[in-house]
Design a protein around this motif. Sequence first.
Motif, PDB file in Angstrom:
ATOM      1  N   GLU A 268       1.000  -1.300   0.102  1.00  0.00           N
ATOM      2  CA  GLU A 268      -0.056   0.152   0.088  1.00  0.00           C
ATOM      3  C   GLU A 268       1.017   1.364  -0.010  1.00  0.00           C
ATOM      4  O   GLU A 268       0.682   2.117  -0.659  1.00  0.00           O
ATOM      5  N   HIS A 269       1.842   1.246   1.039  1.00  0.00           N
ATOM      6  CA  HIS A 269       2.700   2.429   0.864  1.00  0.00           C
ATOM      7  C   HIS A 269       3.667   2.476  -0.315  1.00  0.00           C
ATOM      8  O   HIS A 269       3.855   3.513  -0.776  1.00  0.00           O
ATOM      9  N   ALA A 270       4.123   1.674  -0.682  1.00  0.00           N
ATOM     10  CA  ALA A 270       5.013   1.474  -1.878  1.00  0.00           C
ATOM     11  C   ALA A 270       4.290   1.992  -3.025  1.00  0.00           C
ATOM     12  O   ALA A 270       4.652   2.687  -3.907  1.00  0.00           O
ATOM     13  N   SER A 271       3.222   1.555  -3.178  1.00  0.00           N
ATOM     14  CA  SER A 271       2.147   1.901  -4.395  1.00  0.00           C
ATOM     15  C   SER A 271       1.911   3.502  -4.272  1.00  0.00           C
ATOM     16  O   SER A 271       1.804   4.182  -5.450  1.00  0.00           O
ATOM     17  N   GLN A 272       1.711   4.140  -3.067  1.00  0.00           N
ATOM     18  CA  GLN A 272       1.382   5.426  -3.107  1.00  0.00           C
ATOM     19  C   GLN A 272       2.577   6.327  -3.366  1.00  0.00           C
ATOM     20  O   GLN A 272       2.768   7.390  -3.997  1.00  0.00           O
ATOM     21  N   SER A 273       3.978   5.638  -2.980  1.00  0.00           N
ATOM     22  CA  SER A 273       5.091   6.479  -3.163  1.00  0.00           C
ATOM     23  C   SER A 273       5.225   6.281  -4.643  1.00  0.00           C
ATOM     24  O   SER A 273       5.660   7.300  -5.418  1.00  0.00           O
ATOM     25  N   ALA A 274       5.063   5.002  -5.327  1.00  0.00           N
ATOM     26  CA  ALA A 274       5.231   4.982  -6.760  1.00  0.00           C
ATOM     27  C   ALA A 274       4.447   5.980  -7.750  1.00  0.00           C
ATOM     28  O   ALA A 274       4.799   6.375  -8.689  1.00  0.00           O
ATOM     29  N   GLU A 275       3.148   5.829  -6.987  1.00  0.00           N
ATOM     30  CA  GLU A 275       2.093   6.937  -7.794  1.00  0.00           C
ATOM     31  C   GLU A 275       2.575   8.493  -7.873  1.00  0.00           C
ATOM     32  O   GLU A 275       2.552   8.979  -8.874  1.00  0.00           O
ATOM     33  N   PHE A 276       3.523   8.732  -6.843  1.00  0.00           N
ATOM     34  CA  PHE A 276       4.133  10.267  -7.151  1.00  0.00           C
ATOM     35  C   PHE A 276       5.143  10.284  -8.048  1.00  0.00           C
ATOM     36  O   PHE A 276       5.493  10.976  -8.919  1.00  0.00           O
ATOM     37  N   TYR A 277       6.037   9.257  -7.835  1.00  0.00           N
ATOM     38  CA  TYR A 277       7.352   9.294  -8.705  1.00  0.00           C
ATOM     39  C   TYR A 277       7.217   8.949 -10.236  1.00  0.00           C
ATOM     40  O   TYR A 277       7.821   9.145 -10.984  1.00  0.00           O
ATOM     41  N   GLY A 278       5.980   8.377 -10.321  1.00  0.00           N
ATOM     42  CA  GLY A 278       5.495   7.712 -11.591  1.00  0.00           C
ATOM     43  C   GLY A 278       5.196   8.973 -12.579  1.00  0.00           C
ATOM     44  O   GLY A 278       5.256   8.859 -13.594  1.00  0.00           O
ATOM     45  N   ARG A 279       5.006   9.924 -11.966  1.00  0.00           N
ATOM     46  CA  ARG A 279       4.898  11.154 -12.849  1.00  0.00           C
ATOM     47  C   ARG A 279       6.126  11.844 -13.366  1.00  0.00           C
ATOM     48  O   ARG A 279       5.985  12.671 -14.574  1.00  0.00           O
ATOM     49  N   TYR A 280       7.170  11.328 -13.039  1.00  0.00           N
ATOM     50  CA  TYR A 280       8.719  11.848 -13.606  1.00  0.00           C
ATOM     51  C   TYR A 280       9.389  10.424 -13.919  1.00  0.00           C
ATOM     52  O   TYR A 280       9.764  10.106 -13.149  1.00  0.00           O
ATOM     53  N   ASN A 281       9.493  10.218 -15.257  1.00  0.00           N
ATOM     54  CA  ASN A 281       9.976   9.056 -15.724  1.00  0.00           C
ATOM     55  C   ASN A 281      11.357   8.977 -15.187  1.00  0.00           C
ATOM     56  O   ASN A 281      12.155   7.972 -15.224  1.00  0.00           O
ATOM     57  N   ASN A 282      12.014  10.224 -15.015  1.00  0.00           N
ATOM     58  CA  ASN A 282      13.668  10.113 -14.975  1.00  0.00           C
ATOM     59  C   ASN A 282      13.905  10.237 -13.613  1.00  0.00           C
ATOM     60  O   ASN A 282      15.200  10.510 -13.128  1.00  0.00           O
ATOM     61  N   SER A 283      12.769   9.873 -12.735  1.00  0.00           N
ATOM     62  CA  SER A 283      13.221  10.127 -11.184  1.00  0.00           C
ATOM     63  C   SER A 283      13.900   9.108 -10.807  1.00  0.00           C
ATOM     64  O   SER A 283      13.860   7.890 -11.141  1.00  0.00           O
ATOM     65  N   LYS A 284      15.337   9.451 -10.033  1.00  0.00           N
ATOM     66  CA  LYS A 284      16.080   8.155  -9.798  1.00  0.00           C
ATOM     67  C   LYS A 284      15.297   7.538  -8.693  1.00  0.00           C
ATOM     68  O   LYS A 284      15.643   6.373  -8.391  1.00  0.00           O
ATOM     69  N   GLN A 285      14.423   8.185  -7.954  1.00  0.00           N
ATOM     70  CA  GLN A 285      13.851   7.248  -6.767  1.00  0.00           C
ATOM     71  C   GLN A 285      12.803   6.406  -7.221  1.00  0.00           C
ATOM     72  O   GLN A 285      12.608   5.175  -6.599  1.00  0.00           O
ATOM     73  N   LEU A 286      12.254   6.618  -8.456  1.00  0.00           N
ATOM     74  CA  LEU A 286      11.251   5.545  -8.977  1.00  0.00           C
ATOM     75  C   LEU A 286      11.638   4.112  -9.459  1.00  0.00           C
ATOM     76  O   LEU A 286      11.220   3.216  -8.906  1.00  0.00           O
ATOM     77  N   SER A 287      12.989   4.017  -9.749  1.00  0.00           N
ATOM     78  CA  SER A 287      13.431   2.523  -9.817  1.00  0.00           C
ATOM     79  C   SER A 287      13.368   1.860  -8.563  1.00  0.00           C
ATOM     80  O   SER A 287      13.271   0.624  -8.272  1.00  0.00           O
ATOM     81  N   ASN A 288      13.812   2.628  -7.394  1.00  0.00           N
ATOM     82  CA  ASN A 288      14.056   2.217  -6.021  1.00  0.00           C
ATOM     83  C   ASN A 288      12.689   1.337  -5.636  1.00  0.00           C
ATOM     84  O   ASN A 288      12.602   0.362  -4.996  1.00  0.00           O
ATOM     85  N   VAL A 289      11.488   2.258  -5.725  1.00  0.00           N
ATOM     86  CA  VAL A 289      10.247   2.083  -5.481  1.00  0.00           C
ATOM     87  C   VAL A 289       9.832   0.997  -6.227  1.00  0.00           C
ATOM     88  O   VAL A 289       9.172  -0.128  -5.541  1.00  0.00           O
ATOM     89  N   LEU A 290       9.967   0.887  -7.534  1.00  0.00           N
ATOM     90  CA  LEU A 290       9.566  -0.427  -8.195  1.00  0.00           C
ATOM     91  C   LEU A 290      10.270  -1.564  -7.889  1.00  0.00           C
ATOM     92  O   LEU A 290       9.625  -2.743  -7.842  1.00  0.00           O
ATOM     93  N   ILE A 291      11.628  -1.366  -7.553  1.00  0.00           N
ATOM     94  CA  ILE A 291      12.198  -2.729  -6.885  1.00  0.00           C
ATOM     95  C   ILE A 291      11.639  -3.215  -5.827  1.00  0.00           C
ATOM     96  O   ILE A 291      11.510  -4.493  -5.516  1.00  0.00           O
ATOM     97  N   LEU A 292      11.225  -2.307  -4.850  1.00  0.00           N
ATOM     98  CA  LEU A 292      10.600  -2.512  -3.544  1.00  0.00           C
ATOM     99  C   LEU A 292       9.322  -3.231  -3.800  1.00  0.00           C
ATOM    100  O   LEU A 292       9.196  -4.441  -3.365  1.00  0.00           O
ATOM    101  N   ILE A 293       8.470  -2.787  -4.657  1.00  0.00           N
ATOM    102  CA  ILE A 293       7.167  -3.287  -5.124  1.00  0.00           C
ATOM    103  C   ILE A 293       7.462  -4.804  -5.617  1.00  0.00           C
ATOM    104  O   ILE A 293       6.575  -5.815  -5.526  1.00  0.00           O
ATOM    105  N   ALA A 294       8.344  -5.033  -6.405  1.00  0.00           N
ATOM    106  CA  ALA A 294       8.719  -6.341  -7.165  1.00  0.00           C
ATOM    107  C   ALA A 294       9.174  -7.446  -5.920  1.00  0.00           C
ATOM    108  O   ALA A 294       8.539  -8.426  -6.196  1.00  0.00           O
ATOM    109  N   LYS A 295       9.826  -6.848  -5.237  1.00  0.00           N
ATOM    110  CA  LYS A 295      10.074  -7.858  -3.755  1.00  0.00           C
ATOM    111  C   LYS A 295       8.935  -8.224  -3.198  1.00  0.00           C
ATOM    112  O   LYS A 295       8.780  -9.159  -2.608  1.00  0.00           O
ATOM    113  N   ILE A 296       8.064  -7.250  -2.864  1.00  0.00           N
ATOM    114  CA  ILE A 296       6.720  -7.645  -2.342  1.00  0.00           C
ATOM    115  C   ILE A 296       5.979  -8.382  -3.032  1.00  0.00           C
ATOM    116  O   ILE A 296       5.558  -9.586  -2.569  1.00  0.00           O
ATOM    117  N   HIS A 297       5.842  -8.380  -4.314  1.00  0.00           N
ATOM    118  CA  HIS A 297       5.288  -9.415  -5.146  1.00  0.00           C
ATOM    119  C   HIS A 297       5.955 -10.726  -5.153  1.00  0.00           C
ATOM    120  O   HIS A 297       5.244 -11.806  -5.163  1.00  0.00           O
TER     121      HIS A 297
END
Length: 739
Positions: A268-297
């Motif tokens: 839930e929290h990782a998805s909320q973070s990804a929703e914010f960083y997803g607006r900026y494709n070049n955001s460095k933090q976005l890949s970190n959030v995506l990796i965390l979501i992948a680990k949860i899955h």
Amino acid sequence: MSLRQCLLVIFLFFPLSSWAKFFSAPILNDAYQLLDTNPEQSRTIAEQYLEQRQISPGQDPNRIHINNDSERTIRTPISTVEAFQIKALANKRLDRNRKSIKAIKQAISLAKEFNLKSGYLESKLIYAGLWWNLTQDVDETNAILEDIAQELTQHDKQIAIHQKLYFALALIHAEVESMQGNNSKAQQYYKQAMSHGIALKDPSSMIFYHISYGKYFLKNKQFDQALTELLSAYWQSIEADRSGQLATTNYLLGQLFFERKVLDKALEHASQSAEFYGRYNNSKQLSNVLILIAKIHLKQGRFNLALVQYFNALDQEKEKNNVNKLISLRLDIANTYFLLYNYALSEHYLKQANNLNEYVNLPKEKANAALLQAKLYLVQNKTEMAIEQIHSAIKYSQKDNNILLKLQSQKLLSKTYEKMGKYQLALKAQREFETLNSSIQAVQNEINEDVFRQQKSIIEQSLHYQGLELKLKENNLQTRKIQKIAGFLLVLLTVISIYAFRKQQVNRFLKKRLHLLLNKYYTHPRSGLRNFRLLTERLPSSLQQSSSNIEQWHLGELINEPLSDRLRFTLFHIPMLQNLYFTHGYQEGLSIEKEFGDYLSTVVSLPSRIYHFSDASFLYIEHKSDSTSNSQEMAETIQEWIHRFDSKVMTDKTVNIGMVEYPFLPRAYTAINDRELIDILLMATNTACKMSTKESNCHWVHYRAIDNAPAASFASNNIQLACEQAINQGLIKVTTSIH
């Protein structure tokens, strides 16, 4: 100096976009806001600002740049320092470390050249953070921080910008001590940072503090304390509407819940973070959030969803060409395919990771690659080659001091030896595994003991709070009762106030109406002067009071003799007024009589008074002491009043005047009352009228009793007859206009 970029150093920990900054040039504000979302564009803006404008050293170096047509080709020293700072931070975001260090050194040099003290300290603080992040050199970083601290002591600590510098300085110190394992010192620095953050009264500063402190606890596996700090940051970010800081907090909360295996909340929290960083494709933090979501899955067993997130993160990192992340992501993808029993794709991505691993020295990634390769060999029944890879994984895990990887390697080694029938070696590997596991368990037990102590404290506080809550409920009940009583009293008071106000208004209205009625009652309806009714109402009581005062004086109860000032009563009759209505009509008569009444009101001044005695007669009363005039002068004054009245209608100015004094008898003040005095006055005026009838002229008559006139001469029921007798006897002296 404004608080524009005094805490740029926090890029070491979290996104800069979560902080509100104010730069001397508006375009630098835009560049600063793009640091997290588009660092390349931020760097471009800063470089264009430096290249397209010339520095103007002749101006005040601390002057804020005004963005108008006349100054679009120049830059001030302070804005130049800010531009170099942003350039350094943008290059750090883009992993161009040498360019980052070069840019911040230029900022330091320029600030020192132009004696920009705050800009110099800010730049040095950014340099310290960059150097620490790049080299992890404790001694060099501490030396830089010590220099900054010494220079800060020379400035006023209470200034907001210096408070922020102290705040950032304490956080970097805490990070350095934490990296060395000096947790007690690290927490001391966090406490210092908190005191400076509170003094700033800036929501962003306190949110950042909670984020930084929560990350520290998360790193040290102190999950309860981390949860407290991160939840504080979460709610404060919502209240302050800091979306960037909220996204950072959500990412860390996702990590925390992932570590505690609360996977639904982590997602839930990782998805909320990804929703914010997803607006900026070049955001460095976005890949970190995506990796965390992948680990949860992955932990949830949803391998395909995990692969989707890993590939999305891989696309992000390919654009940035971050080798470390590319190796790590390919290993994660290979491991996911292995769990899906797709060994061919697993081996394919493992091979890509190993190709990149040859050019870098990353013990952790090499250990993971060796461990996965060993698993693939075991699937292919290549046990000898698997053993070789496992030993390689153990070697790399020891270099990286990664106990979890070493634990996994020893467990896999034990199973492999057991599969090969080498039970002695399997037992040895198992013992190694148990030794490592026991050490991890000991650490976990220590953490659990601390958690238990904290839970004990929390439970005790909870019990205390329950008691306080019961008291609070009782107090609330009492408060409600008091509020109800107070409300009832307030309503009652309001009703009483309204009633009292209403009564006051009614009384005021009635008094006003009574005053008007009294005025009408005691005012002549035509002339507007005091009427005969008021005279007959007030004169008896006035004369009675005078008589009483005389008696008191005679008895010795009064020191001063009363009535030492005699009153003169003058009654004048104007025949013209008597025939006015017959000759000129009612309307004209009313107008003339009112005009005459107004005129008389102006010529008579207090304390003298005038009354409209009858239709054509007026009574004038004055203190005789106020005027030294004799009766003839008084008569002439009255005649002058009449003659001065300007009226075309009232042509006949004949006036007949009668005059007497009060007390009428000098030796017997109380012998003649008010009615008798009026009778004597009427006799005098009538005599004047008779004289006027014979000679057609103004006449006056004055009656005055001689000093020795006895009161017994007037003791009669017929005062006019008594007065005539007194005149015949010489007791009353008659003065007229004739003689």
